[in-house]
Each structure stands twice: as C-alpha cells, then as structure tokens.
Scaffold this active site. Sequence first.
Site, mmCIF file in Angstrom:
data_model
loop_
_atom_site.group_PDB
_atom_site.id
_atom_site.type_symbol
_atom_site.label_atom_id
_atom_site.label_comp_id
_atom_site.label_asym_id
_atom_site.label_seq_id
_atom_site.Cartn_x
_atom_site.Cartn_y
_atom_site.Cartn_z
ATOM 1 C CG LEU A 68 -2.180 0.802 1.210
ATOM 2 C CD1 LEU A 68 -2.993 0.553 -0.053
ATOM 3 C CD2 LEU A 68 -3.032 0.507 2.430
ATOM 4 C CG HIS A 69 3.192 1.415 -3.480
ATOM 5 N ND1 HIS A 69 4.362 0.724 -3.287
ATOM 6 C CD2 HIS A 69 2.475 0.701 -4.397
ATOM 7 C CE1 HIS A 69 4.363 -0.369 -4.048
ATOM 8 N NE2 HIS A 69 3.232 -0.404 -4.736
ATOM 9 C CG ASP A 70 0.702 6.567 -3.681
ATOM 10 O OD1 ASP A 70 1.942 6.693 -3.784
ATOM 11 O OD2 ASP A 70 -0.037 6.377 -4.651
#
Length: 317
Positions: free
Chosen positions: A246-248
Amino acid sequence: MSDQSQEPMKIIIDTDPGQDDAVAILLALASEHLDVLGITAVAGNVPLDLTQKNARVICELAGKPETRVFAGARSPMERPLVTAENVHGSTGLNGPDFADPIMALQPQHAVDFIVETLLSQPAGDVTLCTLGPLTNIALALQQAPEIADRIEQIVMMGGGFFEGGNITPAAEFNIYVDPEAAQSVFGSGVPIVMMPLDVTHKVMTTKKRIARIEALGSSVSRFVVEMLEFFERFDEEKYGTDGGPLHDPTVIAWLLKPELFSGRYCNVEIETGSSLTDGMTVVDWWQVTDRAHNALVIRDVNADGFFDLLNEHLARY
C-alpha cells in the site's frame, strides 16, 4: 509532526489516483491534523483526464466536495507518458462501481495553484505530499524558483534501492515516468522525505488487514476493500505475497505518526541517461560518496501500527 499537534499542517496533495493514492487521500481528509489546501492531479497511473476525475470521486466519497481539485501536467517534461492500467485498471480506480463526480474541477492550472499558494502562505507553512510523478512540482519550481525556500518539505512516494524497481529492474514507476522532473526536485534544495519501495513493500494488504477494514461496515470502507482487492491481484501474482503493498498512504501516515517509520539522511541522485537504469534512484545509503545529503530516505515501518492508524481514520467515515 505528532498526532497531538495543535495547529493543522497545511498540505497540498499532488497525485495520480490510483487505488493506493485514493486511500492516501481518504486518510488525509479524515484527519483533523491536516489542512488539505488543494489536490493537484498529474498524469501517471492513468492519463490526466482520469486522475483529476478520480481525485474528485474520492473527495465526494469522503464527504468533502469543498476540497479544491486542480488538473496539472498531461505529460512528463521531456518524454511520452507511460501509464499503468495493467495495475490499476482502465479507470485507475477499478474495483468498486462509482458515478462521475458532481463537484467541479477548479479552472486554475495545478502548477499555477502550487506557485500561488506557496507565495501567498507564510514561508515554511506548506508541505507538498507527492503520490505520483513529480512533473507538477518540477514545473512549479521551474516557473517560480523562489518557491523552493518557502516549501516546508516534500514528502514523496517514489524510488527504491534495496528493493530495486517495479516497472523496470532498476526503476520505481513514479520516478520512471518523469525522471527529469525527479532530478529537478531532488536538486532543488527543498527538504525531502522519500518513501521508496523499500518501505512500502513492508505495508502489505494481507487478508486479515483487509478484513479489519471491511468490518468497519461503511460505504467508504467497502469502496476501499473493493479497490484494494482489485489492486492487490497484480502484486500478489508478481511477488507471490498475501496482499499487495500500500504505497502512497505511507506519505500521509508519516505526517500523522512519524514515529512509525525510520530511515536515514542520504544523497539521492536520479539516473536519466541509461537504457538499463533510466529512472533509478541512486541512494548513497552507505555514505560511500561525499555527495551532500538531500533526502531523508525511509526504510522501515511498524506495519501493524500503520494499519491501526489507517483503520482509526477510515472509521471516521
């Protein structure tokens, strides 16, 4: 900033939504500790016409249609646009069903809004949160170099080092799309906090974590679950993992609870001229050069604490 700070932190979110961008925006809009002055869209995960629309979809989902959304750069500074529909789907937000947004797109160009805001707010009051390619930020710095001294910091998702890349063996997508923009931003002297793949790959949307979000039982939590179930299929296949990274949202989580993260100050340079490593973030983690530090590079995160923070904020919807 800790979550107990009195004065809300003024931020601009520059983004190319994208399911994980959408979760980051929802996290920010749920926090009383962040004052979202505007959301600026850039072409990246999908073209600009979709990223600006998706940003408005998320603001309406959050019950914040008064949030101002601006459209910015349609293409990178010097290259043709590369997009990621293979990851995010044809809309960028594939998974849930959603209607076109009712709220209007602001008429002002995103770059002009960024410049105007930084020049009108007190110096050091505004943090830029970048979740996509850095085109809008580089163009703003090019248009008005004097804003560099007025930005509190840039907290960005992008790059990778120990984890390599996710679009080429060497490059992470956001940097690869516009490496010239990234080179400009990293050379600007603005304080940077960098969330590379090295940290984002440690916040995985496991079945257990998705179930916790689903248990919130709201229209927002259902939307998030449907988005993430679509989004994670690509990474599960690629990495063989339970869930995807879940990068951002790590960008927003760092603003709210920096104690969840650790890293070190490094020099980061951007490769713009190699067919093998174009878009690579060359991180001097081991301090083997005398190049000046220009970023706080985050490498570790308390993943359970991150998902606790996310759940607590999604529960507010």
